[in-house]
Scaffold this motif. Structure first.
Motif, PDB file in Angstrom:
ATOM      1  N   HIS A  86       0.867  -1.190   0.000  1.00 46.88           N
ATOM      2  CA  HIS A  86       0.000   0.000   0.000  1.00 46.88           C
ATOM      3  C   HIS A  86       0.896   1.230   0.000  1.00 46.88           C
ATOM      4  O   HIS A  86       2.053   1.174   0.417  1.00 46.88           O
ATOM      5  CB  HIS A  86      -0.884  -0.015   1.254  1.00 46.88           C
ATOM      6  CG  HIS A  86      -2.133   0.803   1.141  1.00 46.88           C
ATOM      7  ND1 HIS A  86      -2.131   2.176   1.142  1.00 46.88           N
ATOM      8  CD2 HIS A  86      -3.435   0.428   1.053  1.00 46.88           C
ATOM      9  CE1 HIS A  86      -3.378   2.619   1.057  1.00 46.88           C
ATOM     10  NE2 HIS A  86      -4.187   1.575   0.987  1.00 46.88           N
ATOM     11  N   VAL A  87       0.375   2.368  -0.429  1.00 48.59           N
ATOM     12  CA  VAL A  87       1.131   3.610  -0.325  1.00 48.59           C
ATOM     13  C   VAL A  87       1.223   4.071   1.124  1.00 48.59           C
ATOM     14  O   VAL A  87       2.109   4.858   1.476  1.00 48.59           O
ATOM     15  CB  VAL A  87       0.505   4.724  -1.198  1.00 48.59           C
ATOM     16  CG1 VAL A  87       0.631   4.384  -2.666  1.00 48.59           C
ATOM     17  CG2 VAL A  87      -0.945   4.981  -0.826  1.00 48.59           C
ATOM     18  N   SER A  88       0.312   3.581   1.972  1.00 49.72           N
ATOM     19  CA  SER A  88       0.339   3.875   3.401  1.00 49.72           C
ATOM     20  C   SER A  88       0.795   2.639   4.165  1.00 49.72           C
ATOM     21  O   SER A  88       0.162   1.580   4.083  1.00 49.72           O
ATOM     22  CB  SER A  88      -1.066   4.275   3.887  1.00 49.72           C
ATOM     23  OG  SER A  88      -1.151   4.209   5.296  1.00 49.72           O
ATOM     24  N   ILE A 114       4.319   5.863  -4.847  1.00 47.59           N
ATOM     25  CA  ILE A 114       4.390   7.330  -4.925  1.00 47.59           C
ATOM     26  C   ILE A 114       5.610   7.845  -4.166  1.00 47.59           C
ATOM     27  O   ILE A 114       6.596   8.259  -4.761  1.00 47.59           O
ATOM     28  CB  ILE A 114       3.085   7.968  -4.409  1.00 47.59           C
ATOM     29  CG1 ILE A 114       1.904   7.499  -5.270  1.00 47.59           C
ATOM     30  CG2 ILE A 114       3.190   9.499  -4.440  1.00 47.59           C
ATOM     31  CD1 ILE A 114       0.554   8.001  -4.815  1.00 47.59           C
ATOM     32  N   PHE A 115       5.580   7.841  -2.828  1.00 52.00           N
ATOM     33  CA  PHE A 115       6.751   8.227  -2.050  1.00 52.00           C
ATOM     34  C   PHE A 115       7.667   7.009  -1.956  1.00 52.00           C
ATOM     35  O   PHE A 115       7.545   6.178  -1.073  1.00 52.00           O
ATOM     36  CB  PHE A 115       6.339   8.721  -0.664  1.00 52.00           C
ATOM     37  CG  PHE A 115       5.470   9.942  -0.702  1.00 52.00           C
ATOM     38  CD1 PHE A 115       5.853  11.054  -1.435  1.00 52.00           C
ATOM     39  CD2 PHE A 115       4.278   9.984  -0.016  1.00 52.00           C
ATOM     40  CE1 PHE A 115       5.052  12.190  -1.489  1.00 52.00           C
ATOM     41  CE2 PHE A 115       3.468  11.102  -0.049  1.00 52.00           C
ATOM     42  CZ  PHE A 115       3.848  12.211  -0.787  1.00 52.00           C
ATOM     43  N   LYS A 116       8.600   6.928  -2.891  1.00 52.88           N
ATOM     44  CA  LYS A 116       9.408   5.719  -3.036  1.00 52.88           C
ATOM     45  C   LYS A 116      10.683   5.785  -2.207  1.00 52.88           C
ATOM     46  O   LYS A 116      11.322   6.831  -2.132  1.00 52.88           O
ATOM     47  CB  LYS A 116       9.767   5.520  -4.513  1.00 52.88           C
ATOM     48  CG  LYS A 116       8.555   5.433  -5.428  1.00 52.88           C
ATOM     49  CD  LYS A 116       8.970   5.305  -6.881  1.00 52.88           C
ATOM     50  CE  LYS A 116       7.749   5.275  -7.786  1.00 52.88           C
ATOM     51  NZ  LYS A 116       8.113   5.123  -9.210  1.00 52.88           N
ATOM     52  N   PRO A 117      11.065   4.663  -1.602  1.00 51.99           N
ATOM     53  CA  PRO A 117      12.363   4.626  -0.922  1.00 51.99           C
ATOM     54  C   PRO A 117      13.476   4.929  -1.921  1.00 51.99           C
ATOM     55  O   PRO A 117      13.430   4.490  -3.064  1.00 51.99           O
ATOM     56  CB  PRO A 117      12.456   3.186  -0.413  1.00 51.99           C
ATOM     57  CG  PRO A 117      11.053   2.686  -0.384  1.00 51.99           C
ATOM     58  CD  PRO A 117      10.352   3.380  -1.508  1.00 51.99           C
ATOM     59  N   THR A 118      14.473   5.648  -1.477  1.00 57.19           N
ATOM     60  CA  THR A 118      15.572   6.021  -2.375  1.00 57.19           C
ATOM     61  C   THR A 118      16.751   5.061  -2.266  1.00 57.19           C
ATOM     62  O   THR A 118      17.688   5.133  -3.064  1.00 57.19           O
ATOM     63  CB  THR A 118      16.061   7.443  -2.067  1.00 57.19           C
ATOM     64  OG1 THR A 118      16.449   7.509  -0.685  1.00 57.19           O
ATOM     65  CG2 THR A 118      14.950   8.453  -2.318  1.00 57.19           C
TER      66      THR A 118
END
Length: 306
Positions: A86-88, A114-118
């Motif tokens: 999930h995105v959350s 969306i907010f992806k680990p770098t």
């Protein structure tokens, strides 16, 4: 987590379609028919709530309903893998906790979209927080670079996850790099369960050590894919190539005529429409799909005796 051949997954796992009513509502009542349809066609398990199952188009409550339906109406011998990504993270933990409570065989999570680990470490942190919500269940990372944009190799993720996730079991490996896949299969003398996820490359994956595969085409094309496995086990590689080519042609025809849900409709296990924003096809296209399969002598290969 050390794994041996006796507790590894074997055979085909269908990435199950999520059934909907014509108005787009979740059609839980269609799951028993879908379950029985898949069992009669040789699959060993289902992977629910994944990409084929349209998880980004479902609410968390709908995903909980979907898992409950599959897990409370399961049949002996059919493994149930629950995708909880999930995105959350908190929503993923809810899904994981319910899967554990209802007795799923394992949980799986794809990287956030969306907010992806770098970094790989950040990705493993994300996975660890989800795996901790269901500590008694095996956890698989859903490695799907084309979807997530994560560029790390499967082997790099595998090594990091092994060190930091106690209930880590392996990967759902949906990527084309067979050299990396083979290294994952061989890691620590084959300690992990590495499930292959590119249906059109089932045969080459078997040649480098795959024991099990998860894919969308196993909803409708499992009779062909079972033939590939049988031929490989008998050492009949020329025959296996023929079956793989047929399976790939079925996939091409399906993609030209509305995809998996069109195929399920012509085979008599209607899973309803896709949910928006995906588009659906006309009755005429469904008719053309059946005709095309028959014209290329593929229709009979998709039937079973049951």
């Amino acid at each position: 987590m050390k794994s041996n051949s006796s507790n590894k997954t074997h055979g085909l796992i269908a990435a199950a379609l999520t059934p909907f009513e014509d108005n787009g509502e979740l059609a839980i009542n269609r799951i028993p028919k879908l379950r029985d349809f898949l069992i009669t066609r040789g699959v060993k398990g289902v992977f629910i709530g994944g990409t084929t199952g349209e998880w980004p188009s479902l609410t968390t409550d709908e995903r909980l309903q979907l898992s409950e339906a599959w897990l409370t109406q399961r049949k002996a011998g059919l493994k149930v893998f629950v995708h909880v990504g999930h995105v959350s993270v908190r929503e993923a933990q809810r899904l994981a906790s319910q899967a554990e409570e209802l007795g799923a065989d394992s949980i799986t999570a794809v990287a956030p979209l969306i907010f992806k680990p770098t970094t790989v470490d950040g990705l493993v942190d994300y996975c660890s927080s989800i795996a901790q919500a269901a500590p008694s269940l095996p956890f698989y990372f859903y490695h799907f670079p084309a979807l997530t944009g994560m560029t790390a190799s499967g082997l790099e993720i595998l090594r990091k996850a092994t060190e930091r996730i106690p209930n880590f079991r392996g990967l759902k490996y949906t990527h084309e790099t067979l050299a990396d896949y083979a290294e994952c299969v061989q890691c620590k003398d084959g300690a992990y369960d590495i499930l292959y996820g590119r249906d059109e490359m089932l045969l080459p994956s078997l040649s480098v050590g795959a024991r099990a595969a998860i894919g969308s085409t196993y909803n409708y094309g499992s009779p062909l894919s079972c033939k590939i496995i049988e031929a490989v086990e008998a050492g009949k590689y020329d025959e296996a190539r023929i079956w793989q080519n047929r399976a790939n042609r079925v996939l091409e025809i399906a993609d030209q005529h509305g995809g998996g849900k069109s195929m399920m409709r012509v085979l008599g296990c209607d899973c309803g429409p896709y949910r928006a924003p995906q588009t659906n096809v006309s009755d005429a296209i469904i008719t053309n799909l059946r005709s095309e399969l028959k014209k290329e002598n593929l229709w009979h290969s998709l039937q079973t005796e049951n």
